[in-house]
Design an enzyme around this catalytic site. Sequence first.
Site, mmCIF file in Angstrom:
data_model
loop_
_atom_site.group_PDB
_atom_site.id
_atom_site.type_symbol
_atom_site.label_atom_id
_atom_site.label_comp_id
_atom_site.label_asym_id
_atom_site.label_seq_id
_atom_site.Cartn_x
_atom_site.Cartn_y
_atom_site.Cartn_z
ATOM 1 N N LEU A 1 0.753 -1.081 0.010
ATOM 2 C CA LEU A 1 -0.100 -0.012 -0.040
ATOM 3 C C LEU A 1 0.943 1.261 -0.008
ATOM 4 C CD1 LEU A 1 -3.215 0.331 0.221
ATOM 5 C CD2 LEU A 1 -2.728 1.068 2.621
ATOM 6 N N ARG A 2 2.071 1.158 0.632
ATOM 7 C CA ARG A 2 2.838 2.331 0.725
ATOM 8 C C ARG A 2 3.928 2.559 -0.358
ATOM 9 N NH1 ARG A 2 1.423 5.421 5.293
ATOM 10 N NH2 ARG A 2 0.103 4.474 6.697
ATOM 11 N N SER B 1 0.451 -7.766 0.760
ATOM 12 C CA SER B 1 -0.739 -7.006 0.994
ATOM 13 C C SER B 1 -1.401 -6.551 -0.083
ATOM 14 C CB SER B 1 0.058 -5.870 1.777
ATOM 15 O OG SER B 1 -0.787 -5.128 2.543
ATOM 16 N N GLU C 1 -2.273 -8.290 9.972
ATOM 17 C CA GLU C 1 -1.938 -9.537 9.700
ATOM 18 C C GLU C 1 -3.277 -10.433 9.967
ATOM 19 O OE1 GLU C 1 0.340 -12.251 7.309
ATOM 20 O OE2 GLU C 1 0.218 -10.017 7.618
ATOM 21 N N LEU D 1 -6.452 -9.528 9.818
ATOM 22 C CA LEU D 1 -7.128 -9.138 8.761
ATOM 23 C C LEU D 1 -6.789 -10.042 7.604
ATOM 24 C CD1 LEU D 1 -9.792 -7.593 8.381
ATOM 25 C CD2 LEU D 1 -8.258 -5.797 7.406
ATOM 26 N N HIS E 1 2.670 -7.979 10.100
ATOM 27 C CA HIS E 1 2.596 -7.474 8.378
ATOM 28 C C HIS E 1 3.690 -6.864 8.313
ATOM 29 C CE1 HIS E 1 -0.603 -7.142 5.278
ATOM 30 N NE2 HIS E 1 -0.179 -5.895 5.144
ATOM 31 N N SER E 2 4.720 -7.607 7.835
ATOM 32 C CA SER E 2 6.041 -6.654 7.685
ATOM 33 C C SER E 2 6.957 -7.391 6.743
ATOM 34 C CB SER E 2 6.761 -6.256 9.035
ATOM 35 O OG SER E 2 6.726 -7.826 9.981
ATOM 36 N N TRP E 3 7.893 -6.833 6.166
ATOM 37 C CA TRP E 3 8.766 -7.208 5.331
ATOM 38 C C TRP E 3 9.621 -8.357 5.377
ATOM 39 C CZ3 TRP E 3 8.530 -6.396 0.288
ATOM 40 C CH2 TRP E 3 8.017 -5.378 -0.298
#
Length: 624
Positions: free
Chosen positions: A110-111, A189, A299, A301, A330-332
């Site tokens: 998203l970013r 994501s 995460e 969700l 929810h991370s790289w």
Amino acid sequence: MAGVACGRWGRIRRRGGRATRGRFALLATALVLPLAAGAGPLTAPAAAQPATVPAEATVQNVIWLGDRRVALWVNSPSMGAPVQVQLLLARDWNARPDARFPVLFTLDGLRATEDESGWTKDAGAAAFYADKNVTVVLPVGGQASFYSDWLQPNNGKNYKWETFLTKELPPLLESQWRATDVRGMQGLSMGGTAAMFLAGRNPGFVKYAASYSGFLTTTTLGMPQAIEFAMLEAGGFDSAAMWGPPISQEWENHDPYVLADRLKGTSLYVSSGSGATGPFDLDSGIPGVSTNYAGMGLEILSRLTSENFVTKLAKLSIPVQVNYRPSGTHSWPYWDFEMRQSWTQAASALGVEADKPACAPSASIGAALGANGWLGECLTGEYQVAGGVAQDFHGGRVFFSPETGAHAVGGLIGGGYQAAHGPAGPLGLPTGREHVLPDGRGWFQSFQHGSLYWTPQTGAQVVRGAILDEWGRQGFERGPAGYPTAPEVKTPNRDGAVQAFENGPFYYSAATGVHLVQGLILGKYAQLGFENSWLGFPAKEELPLKDLGRYSRFEGGNIYWSPLSGAWAVRNGAMMDAWQSVGFENGKLGYPISDEFAIPGGVRQNFQAGFITVRGGKAEVHGL
């Protein structure tokens, strides 16, 4: 359910990623109950595909970032703007110049930023795919876009990503970058959501689709509001500009859950963590809760929407490889892990081997390895190139011929060498290793027919022939020209060449040789039309005059400059002869203060203390 698995996290380490802000975590957590209950889409399923065939995309600019990594700026007719796409070219790109390779579209989150894909900035995609025989396609930008065609522009963006990715870009990759029509698509994501709905909306476009922590139901109760909130948080984007209000059909047209039946025959991979503290998270002190609060909620969700999606696939008897991890936010680091875990399946679907064939350096190539530890392991066997042989390694290439010996080329200089067509181009084979220059800013490497120079500000540029000789005579990068900023090019209308440097260009012609033009004299030369004007090519270096003045000689005349008079050109012939007769700038007229201009029956040029007229080839000097 076919192909369901639950695995453990691996032991790779990567930098943490860009998480959505904390308030979204609270909203995400609030959505857990309706999703866990398996609430379906808002209305009846329907799907739509773009109906129009777009105009042809063209490449505006190409920058080689390495010998197999390249950045393209593609003019997108649908978006009306250039879009950056980076390619990680297939392992055998150099070794098999006639081969074509499948492509793997790899979508950001998203970013997403405008400078580089998160897959190379925050994860290890460049190193991981170095020995894989696919070309990885990395779109750059698209923040909060969901890689879809938006209903209207918003926040300064005219997003038409689906048209770009599925209609405009593939023909260009196939015609110019040796791609086949065998494709896969994966993303994290937002990109995972897009990978699934783009595969569903464009049946047959990809053979493989993978979602890492994607949101795989977009119309389930509460999801449009969650997406709306996330897009506002990510950069002030309005979800209504994307798909309209939540009751709009366009939301369903982009819902992977709704489109699930269209994924039959596509190799599918779905993964997500649980939101609990995992091996790449910092423990908050509360059991199972990490300091990445936003990543935890997101995460959870992702996990619940993924479970609903997978359940739908099972009802449709569509196989999917599923990895529900027991922890992870929810991370790289987790997405980097999934990229690696899913590769075997991706390779099978794309028809390439998962592991590179065995290779070893030959005795001649091996001579360069000891002094260049950065090369790493070999990727290919030895292969023929113009004038010698080469072999590819993780960090670059080694070239060998009996005449030049064995030398490594890599990094951004390796990219510049590729841009110059490598051994088959004007440089020939390398003759020495890469060196840092005395100023600590630049690097250079020598080749048979020239040199490559690189700085962070100028990029990698080739300098060769007469221009290299003259630049060297003036002191190379320490001289008045500075570093090269562009390649040498032919002058378009006259027989010569020009190359730009930091402080001005060098011009070459057979009649005049090589000369540097710079400063305000260059500005006047440009104003008059460069070598296409009556001045022609420069014929002598810039020289000093009285009162801090300067002048440069050209084929058809001279340009003079002083602080008080500015820069003006004087034409050879009657005008120049008349000015010379009164002592040039040292005489009674002083410096010119205008170019020559037409008067009845002739021309006139003004000077500080008078003017000269020329009529019928006869000059008259007029003092004030």
